[in-house]
Scaffold this motif. Structure first.
Motif, short mmCIF file in Angstrom:
data_model
loop_
_atom_site.label_atom_id
_atom_site.label_comp_id
_atom_site.label_asym_id
_atom_site.label_seq_id
_atom_site.Cartn_x
_atom_site.Cartn_y
_atom_site.Cartn_z
N ALA A 192 38.04 42.13 43.05
CA ALA A 192 37.39 40.81 42.83
C ALA A 192 38.06 39.82 42.49
CB ALA A 192 35.90 41.09 42.12
N LEU A 193 38.81 40.04 41.48
CA LEU A 193 39.80 39.44 40.71
C LEU A 193 40.88 38.82 41.66
CD1 LEU A 193 41.25 38.10 38.05
CD2 LEU A 193 42.21 40.15 37.83
N LYS A 194 41.49 39.65 42.55
CA LYS A 194 42.43 39.23 43.31
C LYS A 194 41.43 37.99 44.54
CE LYS A 194 45.53 41.02 47.09
NZ LYS A 194 46.08 42.12 47.52
N LEU A 195 40.53 38.54 44.95
CA LEU A 195 39.57 37.73 45.79
C LEU A 195 39.63 36.27 45.17
CD1 LEU A 195 38.33 36.85 48.58
CD2 LEU A 195 36.33 37.82 47.51
N SER A 196 38.94 36.32 43.86
CA SER A 196 38.64 34.83 43.10
C SER A 196 40.06 34.18 42.86
CB SER A 196 37.93 35.41 41.86
OG SER A 196 37.04 36.03 42.06
N ARG A 197 41.04 34.82 42.71
CA ARG A 197 42.37 33.92 42.51
C ARG A 197 42.71 33.51 43.59
NH1 ARG A 197 45.32 38.43 38.30
NH2 ARG A 197 44.93 37.35 36.43
N SER A 198 42.46 34.18 44.88
CA SER A 198 43.00 33.77 46.35
C SER A 198 42.01 32.35 46.68
CB SER A 198 42.63 34.66 47.32
OG SER A 198 41.56 34.90 47.59
N LEU A 199 41.29 32.16 46.17
CA LEU A 199 39.98 31.34 46.42
C LEU A 199 40.15 29.93 45.38
CD1 LEU A 199 36.76 33.09 47.56
CD2 LEU A 199 38.33 32.17 49.08
N GLU A 200 41.07 30.29 44.51
CA GLU A 200 41.20 29.28 43.22
C GLU A 200 39.90 29.11 42.52
OE1 GLU A 200 43.57 26.00 44.21
OE2 GLU A 200 45.01 27.17 45.55
N MET A 201 38.95 30.31 42.47
CA MET A 201 37.70 30.01 41.66
C MET A 201 37.88 30.30 40.20
SD MET A 201 35.08 31.27 44.51
CE MET A 201 33.59 30.81 43.59
N GLN A 202 38.39 29.33 39.44
CA GLN A 202 38.87 29.60 38.19
C GLN A 202 37.96 30.05 37.33
OE1 GLN A 202 42.16 29.86 37.88
NE2 GLN A 202 42.42 29.09 39.80
N GLY A 203 36.68 29.79 37.43
CA GLY A 203 35.42 30.09 36.56
C GLY A 203 35.32 31.60 36.73
N LEU A 204 35.13 31.85 38.18
CA LEU A 204 34.93 33.10 38.46
C LEU A 204 36.08 34.24 38.17
CD1 LEU A 204 32.59 34.56 39.80
CD2 LEU A 204 33.64 34.16 42.34
N VAL A 205 37.45 33.80 38.25
CA VAL A 205 38.45 34.39 37.85
C VAL A 205 38.47 34.81 36.29
CG1 VAL A 205 40.83 34.19 37.09
CG2 VAL A 205 40.29 33.45 39.20
N ALA A 206 37.93 33.84 35.66
CA ALA A 206 37.60 34.27 34.32
C ALA A 206 36.38 35.11 33.92
CB ALA A 206 37.09 32.81 33.54
N THR A 207 35.58 35.14 34.59
CA THR A 207 34.40 36.09 34.46
C THR A 207 34.83 37.53 34.83
OG1 THR A 207 32.74 34.44 34.95
CG2 THR A 207 32.27 36.71 35.46
N ALA A 208 35.86 37.61 36.22
CA ALA A 208 36.40 38.78 36.39
C ALA A 208 37.24 39.55 35.46
CB ALA A 208 36.97 38.71 37.87
N LEU A 209 38.13 38.66 34.75
CA LEU A 209 38.85 39.12 33.99
C LEU A 209 38.24 39.57 32.59
CD1 LEU A 209 41.50 35.99 33.83
CD2 LEU A 209 41.86 38.54 34.30
N GLY A 210 37.12 38.89 32.16
CA GLY A 210 36.41 39.34 31.17
C GLY A 210 35.60 40.54 31.21
N ASN A 211 34.91 40.70 32.47
CA ASN A 211 34.27 42.04 32.94
C ASN A 211 35.33 43.25 33.04
OD1 ASN A 211 31.86 40.54 33.00
ND2 ASN A 211 32.01 40.27 35.31
N LEU A 212 36.48 42.81 33.45
CA LEU A 212 37.37 43.86 33.33
C LEU A 212 37.78 44.55 31.79
CD1 LEU A 212 39.93 43.01 36.39
CD2 LEU A 212 38.90 44.96 36.15
#
Length: 809
Positions: A192-212
Motif C-alpha cells: 500500500a505504501l508503494k502504491l500511495s507513493r506512486s500516486l503521489e498521495m502524500q497524506g495516504l503515504v503518511a498514514t501508510a508509514l504510521g500504520n507500518l
C-alpha cells in the motif's frame, strides 16, 4: 497598475484543489478554496456548496471536526439532493463525527451517504465505504471493517479509482494489524505504501508509514517502528495534517520509551501534548498523558505518574476519548500496586482481562502484573501460575507470526516479563528453575527452523540437563542474562551450577559500547591497559574464575549487548595484563537446547570444500579485494582437487552457488565482501559477481535460510558477517545466523570490518590446524594467537578478534 486577469472557471479551480488535496498539499488547497468561496458564494449555489464540501474535507483531514460540521450545517437545496454534493456532504459529516468520536451520529450520516450513493451516485460508493470502514475500525468491528474495505477495493478497481484503491489497501493493512495478523499487515502495508507513493498521495503515504510503525511496534521491532513513525509524522506535517502528525509523534515517543530512551520519550510527549491540547484532540492528549505516566512510573516518580494517569482517566470517563481506556486502566492498576493497594490494582487488572477487546500483548503484560501482585502478597504458587500464563499467552501469539524476519523481534515486547519471572525465581533460591525460564527465551526462531521430528520435540520441551551437557562437551558453560535492574551469570560445569549476580544491563551496555570503540580504534587496548576491557573482565568473567581452569574450553551464551562483544579480547589483570584468549578456548552458542542437539553430531568423515570468492567487483561500492586470490589459494591446498569445488571470478555468482549443491559439502568458505542490514537483518548478503545479463550479485540471508545445509563449518571471510543488530533471545542476526538457520553446525563470522591484509594469514593458520585434526574452536584460537604473538601491527585485536565461532546447530 495591475493588469486585468481572467477569473478561472470553477471547474478548473475544483480540479486544481482536488489535485492539491490528493497530493497532500492542504495549505494550498485551503487557500484556493477560500478564494473560490469568496468568488462564487453569491454567484452559484452549486459551486458554493462544492467548495464548502471541499473545505470541510480539508478541515476534517486536519481533525478540525467542529469547524467542518459548522460549514456543512445548512440544508442542501432540493436541486442538489441527489447529486454527488449530497453524497459528499453526508459522507464528510460522518467523517467529522468519527474524528470527534461521536460514533452514533457518524453511523447515521454514513448510512445516508451510502444510501444516496447506491441510488444516485454509484461511482462514489467506494469513497463512502472507505470512510465507513474507518468508523468500524474505531468501533472495533474489525471483521465488518475488513468486509467493507474489501468491497470498497473491488468497486474502486471496477471504477478505475486508483486513489480509492490505494486508500482501501492502506486500510486493509490497518485492519490486519488490528486483527493481529502481522505478516499480512506488514506485507499489505508495504504494498500500500508503494502504491500511495506512486500516486503521489502524500497524506495516504503518511498514514501508510504510521500504520507500518504501529505494526512493527506490536511485533517488538521498536527500531523499525521508530523510523516509520518518524517518517509518518514528518510527511503528515508536510501535508498539514494537523491532527495526524501529533498522533504519529506519540508513536515516536512510545518507541523511545520501549527502547529505554526515557528522556527523549518524555520530552517529545510534553511537546506533543501542548500541540494536542491546542487542537482539542482528546485521543492524542490521552496518548501523551499515558506515555508521560509510563515514563514517570519507570523512572520512580510515582506522584507524577498518578497525576498524568488521573487526567487521562477523567478525559476517558467523560467520553471524550474511547481509544486509550485500557492503557489508562493498566497504568492505574500498576500505580495502585506501587502504592501497595493490592485489591484495587487486581480489580483494574481483572477489568482488562475481562474485556474481549484487550489486545493480546496487553493480556500477557497484565498476567505478569498479576504475578507481581501475588508475589508482593506472598502468594508464591499463584504468582508462578500467572507468570506461566503470561508466557503461554505470549508464545501462542508469537506462533501466529509466520515470517522469520517478523518473528525475530517478537520477544522484545515480552522480555521484561521473562526478566520478572527470572528475578522471582532467583529471589526464592531457585536458580536452576530460573535458568530454565531464561533458556525458554533463547534462539526460538533459529531452533524452530532447524528442528524436525525428535529434535522438534526437544525444542518444545526445552529440558536440558546442563551439567551433563557441560561434561559431554568437556566445557564450562557461561550463560548470561542481562536485566534492567539485575543481571545474572550461570556457570555450569560437569559437577555444579552456580548463579552469580552481575551489574544491571545499562552499566554493562555502556562498558561494552566504549570498549568496542577502542577495539575498532588505532591503539592496542592491551598496551594502554584499557579500563573498560579490564572492567568488563572483572564484571563478566572474574566472578566465575574459580570454576574455569587454565587452558579449558568455555562456551559462551551471551545476552543483549554481549552478543557484539568478543570475550577473548577482555583484559585479565593478573599476573600481568593479557587478553583472555591466552587462558581459554572460547566458542559462542545460541541456546542450551541447540547446543545439546549439536553435541550429538560428530565431525565429518569426508572433508570436502566449497570455496567461493575472489569475485568480479559489481560496482564501486564493492571494489576488488587485492588479497582475495591469495586467501583462496592458501585454502585450496588443504583440500585435494577431487574434494573441492571452487567458484571464483565471474563464475562466483549467487545462482552458481545455489546450483553447486552446497548441501553436499562439509566446509564452505566465502572470500568476498559482506553487507549487514540493521533495519532488515535478513537482507544482509554475501557480495558475489553479477549474474550474466542481470544486475543481481547478492546472496541474501533470506535466500540462504531456504537452502538446507549439513556443513560442519561455514567461514564467512567478509566484513560484519555476524550482523550488526541483536534481537532479544536470538542474538546478532545476519549471515552467521542465516547459515546456522540453514543447518550449518559451526559458523565463523566477523563482528566488524575485516582486514584484507591480515585475514589470508589468519585463514591459512585456521585450515592448517583443521588439517591436523583440531576442532574449529581450537584451530581458530591458534590462528588468532599466531597473529597476537606476531611482532607487527596484526597483533592488535582489530585484526584477529572480529572473527567469532558460533556453534550449536
Amino acid at each position: 497598475m495591475v493588469g486585468c486577469r481572467s477569473v478561472p472557471p470553477p471547474e478548473r479551480l475544483r480540479d486544481e484543489i482536488t489535485l492539491d488535496i490528493r497530493h497532500g498539499d492542504l495549505k494550498t488547497a485551503s487557500v484556493l478554496i477560500d478564494q473560490a468561496l469568496a468568488r462564487y458564494e453569491n454567484k452559484s449555489v452549486e459551486w458554493s456548496w462544492r467548495f464548502r464540501v471541499m473545505k470541510a474535507h480539508v478541515l476534517a483531514s486536519q481533525a478540525a471536526s467542529a469547524e467542518a460540521l459548522r460549514i456543512l450545517a445548512d440544508d442542501l437545496p432540493p436541486a442538489l439532493a441527489t447529486t454527488d454534493i449530497a453524497v459528499h456532504k453526508s459522507m464528510l459529516e460522518g467523517l467529522a463525527y468519527r474524528v470527534a468520536q461521536d460514533f452514533p451520529r457518524s453511523e447515521d450520516k454514513l448510512a445516508v451517504a451510502e444510501e444516496l450513493a447506491n441510488r444516485y451516485q454509484p461511482q462514489l460508493l467506494c469513497e463512502v465505504l472507505n470512510v465507513k470502514g474507518a468508523l468500524q475500525v474505531n468501533e472495533q468491528k474489525y471483521a465488518d471493517a475488513q468486509a467493507t474495505y474489501s468491497r470498497a477495493l473491488k468497486l474502486a478497481r471496477d471504477n478505475q479509482r486508483t486513489d480509492q484503491q490505494a486508500s482501501a489497501e492502506v486500510s486493509l493493512a490497518w485492519v490486519a494489524a488490528k486483527l493481529e495478523r502481522f505478516d499480512e499487515a506488514v506485507e499489505r502495508g508495504q504494498a500500500a505504501l508503494k502504491l500511495s507513493r506512486s500516486l503521489e498521495m502524500q497524506g495516504l503515504v503518511a498514514t501508510a508509514l504510521g500504520n507500518l510503525g504501529w505494526s512493527y511496534f506490536e511485533l517488538g521491532d521498536f527500531e523499525s517502528a521508530l523510523e516509520y513513525y518518524k517518517e509518518g509524522a514528518k510527511r503528515s506535517e508536510q501535508s498539514d495534517l494537523k491532527g495526524l502528525a501529533p498522533y504519529w509523534f506519540t508513536g515516536v515517543a512510545n518507541s523511545y520509551e520501549a527502547i529505554h530512551d526515557y528522556a527523549s520519550a518524555e520530552d517529545l510527549s510534553r511537546r506533543t501534548l501542548i500541540r494536542a491540547r491546542s487542537l482539542n484532540n482528546a485521543q492524542t492528549v490521552t496518548e501523551c498523558l499515558n506515555t508521560l505516566a509510563e515514563v514517570a512510573l519507570r523512572t520512580g516518580r510515582l506522584e507524577e505518574a498518578e497525576k498524568y494517569n488521573q487526567e487521562a482517566l477523567k478525559i476517558e470517563e467523560a467520553g471524550a476519548d474511547h481509544f486509550g481506556v485500557l492503557d489508562s486502566v493498566v497504568l492505574f492498576g500498576r500505580i495502585e500496586a506501587k502504592k501497595r493497594n493490592f485489591d484495587e490494582a487486581e480489580k483494574q487488572f481483572r477489568r482488562v482481562l475481562d474485556d474481549p477487546d484487550a489486545e493480546t500483548a496487553m493480556r500477557w503484560g497484565v498476567q505478569a502484573r498479576l504475578a507481581e501482585l501475588d508475589d508482593a502478597k506472598g502468594l508464591t504458587i499463584q504468582a508462578e501460575q500467572e507468570y506461566r500464563k503470561s508466557i503461554q499467552t505470549f508464545e501462542a501469539a508469537r506462533s501466529t507470526v509466520g515470517a522469520d524476519d517478523l518473528r525475530l523481534s517478537f520477544l522484545s515486547g515480552a522480555i521484561e516479563f521473562y526478566d520478572d519471572y527470572v528475578n522471582f525465581l532467583i529471589r526464592r533460591g531457585r536458580s536452576d528453575d530460573a535458568l530454565r525460564v531464561a533458556e525458554l527465551s533463547r534462539a526460538q526462531t533459529l531452533e524452530e527452523g532447524l528442528a524436525t521430528g525428535k529434535e522438534a520435540a526437544a525444542v518444545v520441551s526445552r529440558s536440558v540437563r546442563s551439567r551433563e551437557l557441560a561434561r559431554r562437551l568437556n566445557s564450562t558453560l557461561l550463560f548470561y542474562w542481562l536485566g534492567e535492574d539485575h543481571s545474572y551469570l550461570w556457570v555450569v560445569t560437569s559437577t555444579k551450577t552456580a548463579c552469580l549476580t552481575l551489574p544491571p544491563a545499562p552499566e554493562i551496555d555502556r562498558a561494552v559500547k566504549s570498549y568496542r570503540e577502542v577495539l575498532l580504534g588505532a591503539r592496542d587496548p592491551l598496551e594502554a591497559v584499557d579500563a573498560n576491557g579490564q572492567k568488563l573482565y572483572e564484571m563478566l568473567i572474574e566472578p566465575a574464575t574459580n570454576l574455569i581452569s587454565q587452558d579449558s574450553r568455555v562456551i559462551l551464551l551471551p545476552d543483549g549487548s554481549l552478543y557484539a562483544l568478543n570475550f577473548e579480547t577482555l583484559i585479565v589483570p593478573n599476573p600481568k595484563p593479557h587478553y583472555w584468549i591466552e587462558d581459554v578456548t572460547a566458542t559462542t552458542a545460541s541456546s542450551l537446547t541447540l547446543l545439546a542437539l549439536a553435541a550429538t553430531r560428530p565431525a565429518p568423515k569426508e572433508k570436502n570444500m566449497f570455496l567461493v570468492g575472489d569475485t568480479v567487483s559489481p560496482n564501486a561500492d564493492f571494489p576488488a579485494l587485492p588479497q582475495a586470490g591469495a586467501e583462496m589459494q592458501s585454502i585450496e591446498k588443504y583440500f585435494p582437487e577431487l574434494r573441492r569445488t571452487v567458484l571464483s571470478g565471474s563464475e562466483a555468482t549467487p545462482a552458481a552457488y545455489l546450483a553447486g549443491k552446497p548441501e553436499r559439502f562439509a566446509y564452505l568458505h566465502f572470500v568476498t565482501h559482506g553487507t549487514a542490514s540493521r533495519a532488515r537483518p535478513l537482507e544482509s548478503a554475501v557480495v558475489l559477481s553479477k549474474e550474466k545479463d542481470e544486475d543481481s550479485y547478492k546472496l541474501y540471508a533470506r535466500d540462504i535460510v531456504k537452502h538446507r545445509l549439513s556443513a560442519y563449518l561455514v567461514t564467512i571471510s567478509a566484513c560484519n558477517g555476524a550482523g550488526t543488530r541483536a534481537f532479544s533471545g536470538e542474538g546478532l542476526v545476519g549471515l552467521s545466523w542465516a547459515f546456522l538457520r540453514s543447518g550449518a553446525h559451526n559458523v565463523i563470522g566477523a563482528l566488524w570490518e575485516v582486514s584484507d591484509a591480515s585475514t589470508p594469514q589468519l585463514m591459512d593458520a585456521l585450515y592448517d590446524g583443521l588439517s591436523r585434526g583440531q576442532d574449529p574452536a581450537s584451530a581458530l584460537r591458534a590462528a588468532k594467537l599466531s597473529l597476537l604473538h606476531s611482532d607487527g601491527v596484526f597483533k592488535k585485536p582489530y585484526y584477529w578478534a572480529p572473527f567469532q565461532l558460533y556453534t550449536g546447530s
